[in-house]
Design a protein around this motif. Sequence first.
Motif, mmCIF file in Angstrom:
data_model
loop_
_atom_site.group_PDB
_atom_site.id
_atom_site.type_symbol
_atom_site.label_atom_id
_atom_site.label_comp_id
_atom_site.label_asym_id
_atom_site.label_seq_id
_atom_site.Cartn_x
_atom_site.Cartn_y
_atom_site.Cartn_z
ATOM 1 N N HIS A 1 11.328 -2.096 -8.229
ATOM 2 C CA HIS A 1 10.860 -3.258 -8.712
ATOM 3 C C HIS A 1 8.944 -3.551 -8.823
ATOM 4 O O HIS A 1 8.662 -4.307 -9.305
ATOM 5 N N ILE A 2 8.441 -2.550 -8.082
ATOM 6 C CA ILE A 2 7.194 -2.601 -7.730
ATOM 7 C C ILE A 2 6.464 -1.301 -8.298
ATOM 8 O O ILE A 2 5.393 -1.262 -8.394
ATOM 9 N N LYS A 3 7.267 -0.569 -8.893
ATOM 10 C CA LYS A 3 6.938 0.612 -9.572
ATOM 11 C C LYS A 3 5.409 0.491 -10.507
ATOM 12 O O LYS A 3 5.423 -0.338 -11.525
ATOM 13 N N GLY A 4 4.623 1.170 -10.000
ATOM 14 C CA GLY A 4 3.091 1.453 -10.817
ATOM 15 C C GLY A 4 2.542 0.307 -10.684
ATOM 16 O O GLY A 4 1.599 0.060 -11.889
ATOM 17 N N VAL A 5 2.776 -0.947 -10.013
ATOM 18 C CA VAL A 5 1.835 -1.807 -9.806
ATOM 19 C C VAL A 5 0.354 -1.628 -9.817
ATOM 20 O O VAL A 5 -0.036 -0.840 -8.962
ATOM 21 N N ASP A 6 -0.470 -2.462 -10.255
ATOM 22 C CA ASP A 6 -2.043 -2.292 -9.921
ATOM 23 C C ASP A 6 -2.419 -2.434 -8.534
ATOM 24 O O ASP A 6 -3.149 -1.844 -7.953
ATOM 25 N N LEU A 7 -1.829 -3.650 -8.047
ATOM 26 C CA LEU A 7 -2.029 -3.904 -6.659
ATOM 27 C C LEU A 7 -0.695 -4.351 -5.881
ATOM 28 O O LEU A 7 0.303 -5.200 -6.345
ATOM 29 N N LEU A 8 -0.527 -3.829 -4.467
ATOM 30 C CA LEU A 8 0.603 -4.038 -3.823
ATOM 31 C C LEU A 8 0.244 -4.510 -2.347
ATOM 32 O O LEU A 8 -0.716 -4.001 -1.947
ATOM 33 N N TYR A 9 0.611 -5.769 -2.235
ATOM 34 C CA TYR A 9 0.366 -6.473 -0.828
ATOM 35 C C TYR A 9 1.665 -6.158 -0.159
ATOM 36 O O TYR A 9 2.592 -6.481 -0.505
ATOM 37 N N HIS A 10 1.481 -5.413 0.888
ATOM 38 C CA HIS A 10 2.702 -5.127 1.683
ATOM 39 C C HIS A 10 2.303 -5.207 3.142
ATOM 40 O O HIS A 10 1.380 -4.571 3.656
ATOM 41 N N GLU A 11 3.295 -5.886 3.878
ATOM 42 C CA GLU A 11 3.196 -6.206 5.356
ATOM 43 C C GLU A 11 2.951 -4.713 6.242
ATOM 44 O O GLU A 11 3.677 -3.871 5.884
ATOM 45 N N ALA A 12 2.004 -4.980 7.076
ATOM 46 C CA ALA A 12 1.985 -3.768 8.126
ATOM 47 C C ALA A 12 1.787 -4.516 9.530
ATOM 48 O O ALA A 12 0.545 -4.295 10.015
ATOM 49 N N THR A 13 2.693 -5.149 9.969
ATOM 50 C CA THR A 13 2.765 -6.034 11.186
ATOM 51 C C THR A 13 2.255 -5.078 12.395
ATOM 52 O O THR A 13 1.486 -5.469 13.262
ATOM 53 N N PHE A 14 2.808 -3.838 12.628
ATOM 54 C CA PHE A 14 2.772 -2.890 13.616
ATOM 55 C C PHE A 14 2.217 -1.676 13.178
ATOM 56 O O PHE A 14 2.151 -1.382 12.051
ATOM 57 N N SER A 15 1.742 -0.791 14.393
ATOM 58 C CA SER A 15 1.501 0.666 14.038
ATOM 59 C C SER A 15 2.602 1.605 14.376
ATOM 60 O O SER A 15 3.561 1.032 14.856
ATOM 61 N N GLU A 16 2.633 2.603 14.047
ATOM 62 C CA GLU A 16 3.712 3.447 14.232
ATOM 63 C C GLU A 16 3.928 3.619 16.112
ATOM 64 O O GLU A 16 5.292 3.904 16.358
ATOM 65 N N SER A 17 3.238 3.433 16.858
ATOM 66 C CA SER A 17 3.526 3.287 18.360
ATOM 67 C C SER A 17 4.275 2.319 18.601
ATOM 68 O O SER A 17 4.913 2.100 19.672
ATOM 69 N N GLU A 18 4.447 1.190 17.802
ATOM 70 C CA GLU A 18 5.432 0.269 17.992
ATOM 71 C C GLU A 18 6.658 0.219 17.154
ATOM 72 O O GLU A 18 7.098 -0.830 16.843
#
Lengths: 304, 304
Positions: A223-240
């Motif tokens: 659905h988002i293939k090749g978009v100019d801008l993607l806002y994607h959540e990143a609530t946590f880091s890998e440590s969580e």
Amino acid sequence: MTPFKVQILGCGSALPTTMHNPSSQLVDVNGKLFMIDCGEGTQLQMRKLGVRMGRLHSIFISHLHGDHVFGLPGLISSLGLLGRTAELTIYAHQEIEQFLTPFLNFFCKNLSYNVRLVLLKRKGYNLIYENKSITISSFPLKHRIATSGFLFKETEKLRHIKREMIDYYDIPIREINNIKNGADFITAKGEVVPNDRLTSPPSPQRSYAYCSDTAYDESIVPHIKGVDLLYHEATFSESEIERTAKTGHSTARQAAEIAKLAEVKKLVIGHFSSRYKNLNPLLEEAKAVFDNTELAEEGKIFEL
Amino acid sequence: MTPFKVQILGCGSALPTTMHNPSSQLVDVNGKLFMIDCGEGTQLQMRKLGVRMGRLHSIFISHLHGDHVFGLPGLISSLGLLGRTAELTIYAHQEIEQFLTPFLNFFCKNLSYNVRLVLLKRKGYNLIYENKSITISSFPLKHRIATSGFLFKETEKLRHIKREMIDYYDIPIREINNIKNGADFITAKGEVVPNDRLTSPPSPQRSYAYCSDTAYDESIVPHIKGVDLLYHEATFSESEIERTAKTGHSTARQAAEIAKLAEVKKLVIGHFSSRYKNLNPLLEEAKAVFDNTELAEEGKIFEL
């Protein structure tokens, strides 16, 4: 070029902090403002950032968690006090009725404008709005409750006609639009000039995708293939990582993996947990996978 | 002296501005925080001002207009995320059920604490809360819907025992509290020492009254007579007297008239209309009638 930009009003998560407001952002397409999510304090952020309330066109709610909707009552009321008359459409999942209908019945009996709810589908990729500049579609995200991501995509554009060809063939104004739409030109002498001699290809259709809140989910990639801008959540880091899975969120690395798989041009990460005072580790974690990543920040504008 | 202070979180009116948040304030009595009204963004203000959420004891809602209650959903949710277990009592008029019950049913099924609603009476002066330091009473204000003012008054205090008398009569510790409560002291030899020789009068009972929103209404004067601090709304200046009457609000002069009639020690005016960028004319208007007037301001603390 038609203005097409995204302004972050809030990129925190459930607990607001002194650094971050809860989720909300504005997508400005040609001067019309489409709001995505409306956490508490959104109208205050608009004031603070000098956004004219009257430009607000419609609101798209990803899901019915408080940090994405608690700003709606105040915003709807203020638009009334400011004398809005244009209908306001809110696109949201069905649960919004339980939240908004009692509020509208009690507080908004004499509202100066109509609030129209359009319910989102839980499944599939669906066109939900279009005008001559933009189409907006929804697609499912993977969260604890029904949640949608949104794709804003410019409509197909006209080919660029070459000025020197207009002069050379003395093309009348009435033909210009047909040619921009791909038609050949026939001269007075009956000569057929093929369209690709007269025009250059149209500008690419710019697109923006919003994916929050969501667990890591490769099924959104098409659905988002090749978009100019993607806002994607990143609530946590890998440590969580355990908490991330349990709460239906993503880590910064996972957001970047999605960006990479979808071959987007740029990634913006947001919806940060209140535990992170310093976001640089999240940024570094994402950049290790997808270099063209930026942190969301209240007030920041991303131009497409 | 026991801490008794009022902190303004918001003193704007219906339309928030870059200067003012909607109504909310905290009354700190001996470390317990009693919140009055809870407009949108109240929890954000608490964060910004460094107020510990865990100190919040209970909430008093003057009336069910949005600018006094739209912060409740976010605050209630955040207290849950922060792991509150103590019951939270909200004192409000009956209409709150229409606003809060659907919200609690939908968003707060697994809240870590109980929210208890206590409904205010529309008529009369009523004691609604007391502990060993304070009593809180409600009384009717004159607004477009059911609205209450609140009086916070210290409980009767003990007399001050004179240290030199303790030494002179060799008063045992077990007698001290009786004497502070007014008892005479009987020496080992049977001599009766009258209480007023042993003690000085108790400190005065400090008191704070909150009157917002309200039209000019002299019937509130007996309830707030002689308070140390009166917060009275002053939405408009006298130049807007017609709008003031129509909307059930007060002008700065009217607030000062009430302060003067009630012989309060100090007046704070607030609930300012968004039309006033400069509040000095409102302050001057009030001071012409009642000199010891101050403007409310976000973050400002008034110690009693």
